[in-house]
Design a protein around this motif. Structure first.
Motif, short mmCIF file in Angstrom:
data_model
loop_
_atom_site.label_atom_id
_atom_site.label_comp_id
_atom_site.label_asym_id
_atom_site.label_seq_id
_atom_site.Cartn_x
_atom_site.Cartn_y
_atom_site.Cartn_z
N PRO A 61 31.55 69.41 28.93
CA PRO A 61 30.40 68.98 29.72
C PRO A 61 29.38 68.19 28.92
N VAL A 62 29.24 68.48 27.63
CA VAL A 62 28.30 67.74 26.79
C VAL A 62 28.73 66.28 26.70
N ILE A 63 30.00 66.06 26.48
CA ILE A 63 30.52 64.69 26.38
C ILE A 63 30.31 63.95 27.70
N ALA A 64 30.61 64.62 28.80
CA ALA A 64 30.44 63.99 30.11
C ALA A 64 28.98 63.69 30.41
N GLU A 65 28.07 64.58 30.04
CA GLU A 65 26.65 64.37 30.29
C GLU A 65 26.12 63.14 29.57
N LEU A 66 26.73 62.79 28.45
CA LEU A 66 26.30 61.62 27.69
C LEU A 66 27.02 60.35 28.11
N GLY A 67 27.77 60.42 29.20
CA GLY A 67 28.34 59.23 29.81
C GLY A 67 29.71 58.82 29.31
N LEU A 68 30.36 59.66 28.53
CA LEU A 68 31.69 59.37 28.04
C LEU A 68 32.72 60.17 28.82
N SER A 69 33.98 59.85 28.61
CA SER A 69 35.06 60.62 29.22
C SER A 69 35.56 61.66 28.24
N SER A 88 37.68 72.84 33.14
CA SER A 88 36.50 72.74 32.27
C SER A 88 35.69 71.49 32.56
N GLY A 89 36.28 70.58 33.34
CA GLY A 89 35.61 69.32 33.68
C GLY A 89 36.17 68.12 32.98
N ALA A 90 37.28 68.27 32.26
CA ALA A 90 37.89 67.14 31.57
C ALA A 90 38.23 66.03 32.55
N HIS A 91 38.08 64.80 32.08
CA HIS A 91 38.43 63.63 32.89
C HIS A 91 39.91 63.30 32.78
N GLY A 92 40.61 64.03 31.93
CA GLY A 92 42.03 63.83 31.79
C GLY A 92 42.60 64.77 30.76
N ILE A 93 43.92 64.89 30.74
CA ILE A 93 44.59 65.73 29.74
C ILE A 93 45.65 64.92 29.02
N ILE A 125 33.14 74.90 37.83
CA ILE A 125 32.71 74.31 36.57
C ILE A 125 33.09 72.83 36.49
N ALA A 126 34.27 72.50 37.00
CA ALA A 126 34.80 71.14 36.85
C ALA A 126 33.86 70.09 37.43
N MET A 127 33.18 70.40 38.52
CA MET A 127 32.31 69.43 39.19
C MET A 127 31.17 68.95 38.31
N GLN A 128 30.75 69.78 37.35
CA GLN A 128 29.56 69.48 36.57
C GLN A 128 29.74 68.27 35.64
N SER A 129 30.96 67.82 35.44
CA SER A 129 31.23 66.70 34.54
C SER A 129 31.26 65.35 35.25
N PHE A 130 30.74 65.33 36.48
CA PHE A 130 30.72 64.09 37.25
C PHE A 130 29.34 63.90 37.85
N PHE A 136 32.60 70.94 46.47
CA PHE A 136 33.96 71.47 46.33
C PHE A 136 34.95 70.58 47.09
N THR A 137 34.59 70.21 48.30
CA THR A 137 35.49 69.39 49.11
C THR A 137 35.70 68.02 48.49
N GLU A 138 34.62 67.40 48.00
CA GLU A 138 34.75 66.07 47.39
C GLU A 138 35.62 66.13 46.14
N TYR A 139 35.46 67.18 45.33
CA TYR A 139 36.30 67.31 44.14
C TYR A 139 37.77 67.45 44.54
N LEU A 140 38.04 68.28 45.52
CA LEU A 140 39.40 68.47 45.98
C LEU A 140 40.01 67.17 46.48
N GLN A 141 39.22 66.38 47.19
CA GLN A 141 39.72 65.15 47.78
C GLN A 141 39.87 64.01 46.76
N GLN A 142 39.06 64.03 45.71
CA GLN A 142 39.01 62.89 44.79
C GLN A 142 39.69 63.13 43.45
#
Length: 266
Positions: A61-69, A88-93, A125-130, A136-142
């Motif tokens: 989340p710290v990385i995401a908050e600063l605008g990086l992936s 955890s909110g990762a933008h990818g694995i 938790i995952a939503m917090q990185s965007f 919840f619905t938007e995360y599921l759909q996107q």
């Protein structure tokens, strides 16, 4: 969510390679330092780094908050590891040491919600990185469209199948050291044999042919620039552990007034 994934946006624009840094030392403050250095993405390394599940949840989340992936390299191909990283909110694995098509297909299924896969849904938790934070619905759909699934091409088996693997994932990411080891041409004292260079070129060709992005791990900015010039799309420029050691050695050498030998990396 898609607009929040800086790495995916750079891929879509196609104007330049995405440059990243590798985090092996745990800690949110380490993540902040790396994120403020000017990178596009940070690899939180849970395979070879000293990063456990709790440290991953602190850094992402710290990385995401600063605008990086924030991208998480999982330790193994087990589906629960994919779930924990994405939750955890990762933008990818990034998955290491793949060897078969079945492994890749199972990995993709673990990273996607139904009907495209088998990922379980429920983490708040995952939503917090965007930004803005999705419901919840938007995360599921996107999520299926917005998150990146990457595999490392670093075994002979994966190299042999790379043309078939390429269309299944978002990024083919080369681990030169393991790839060299596995094809019988290890990197010794930084020297890469022509056979390893050709294997790397083969992966890039397969990615380009399939419309899949291609990344590579580098040990220096100079090496990263060479691979950028070759057309790679995602490139690491430094690793926190080795960079920290090199900087400290340089400072001490200057303080003692001695000539510093080139710091060892890999």
């Amino acid at each position: 969510m898609l607009k929040s994934n800086k790495l995916k946006q750079i891929f879509a624009e196609g104007k330049r390679p995405a440059m990243g840094l590798w985090q092996m030392i745990p800690g949110a403050n380490v993540s902040r330092i790396l994120a403020r250095a000017g990178a596009d993405w940070i690899m939180v390394d849970c395979e070879h780094g000293n990063v456990d599940d709790a440290a991953m949840h602190s850094s992402v989340p710290v990385i995401a908050e600063l605008g990086l992936s924030p991208i998480v390299r999982i330790p193994d191909l087990q589906p629960w590891m994919v779930k924990r990283a994405l939750d955890s909110g990762a933008h990818g694995i990034l998955a290491p040491l793949v060897r078969t098509i079945e492994e890749v297909e199972n990995l993709v299924a673990a990273a996607k919600f139904p009907p495209l896969g088998r990922r379980g849904f429920g983490s708040p938790i995952a939503m917090q990185s965007f930004h803005p934070i999705p419901t919840f619905t938007e995360y599921l759909q996107q999520a299926n469209e917005s998150l990146l699934t990457m595999v490392q091409i670093e075994t002979q088996e994966a190299l042999d199948l790379v043309e078939q693997i390429a269309p299944l994932v978002d990024v083919l990411f080369i681990g030169p050291f393991d790839l060299g080891n596995n094809i019988g041409h290890p990197i010794i004292d930084g020297k890469m044999d022509p056979e390893l260079d050709e294997a790397i070129a083969k992966v890039l060709r397969a990615g380009v042919a399939a419309g899949t992005k291609c990344g590579i791990f580098c040990t220096s900015g100079e090496q990263a620039k060479r691979y950028a010039d070759q057309g790679f799309h995602m490139i690491s420029a430094a690793t926190d552990f080795t960079a920290l050691g090199a900087v400290m050695e340089g400072a001490l050498a200057a303080a003692r007034g001695v000539q510093q030998e080139k710091a060892a990396t890999y």
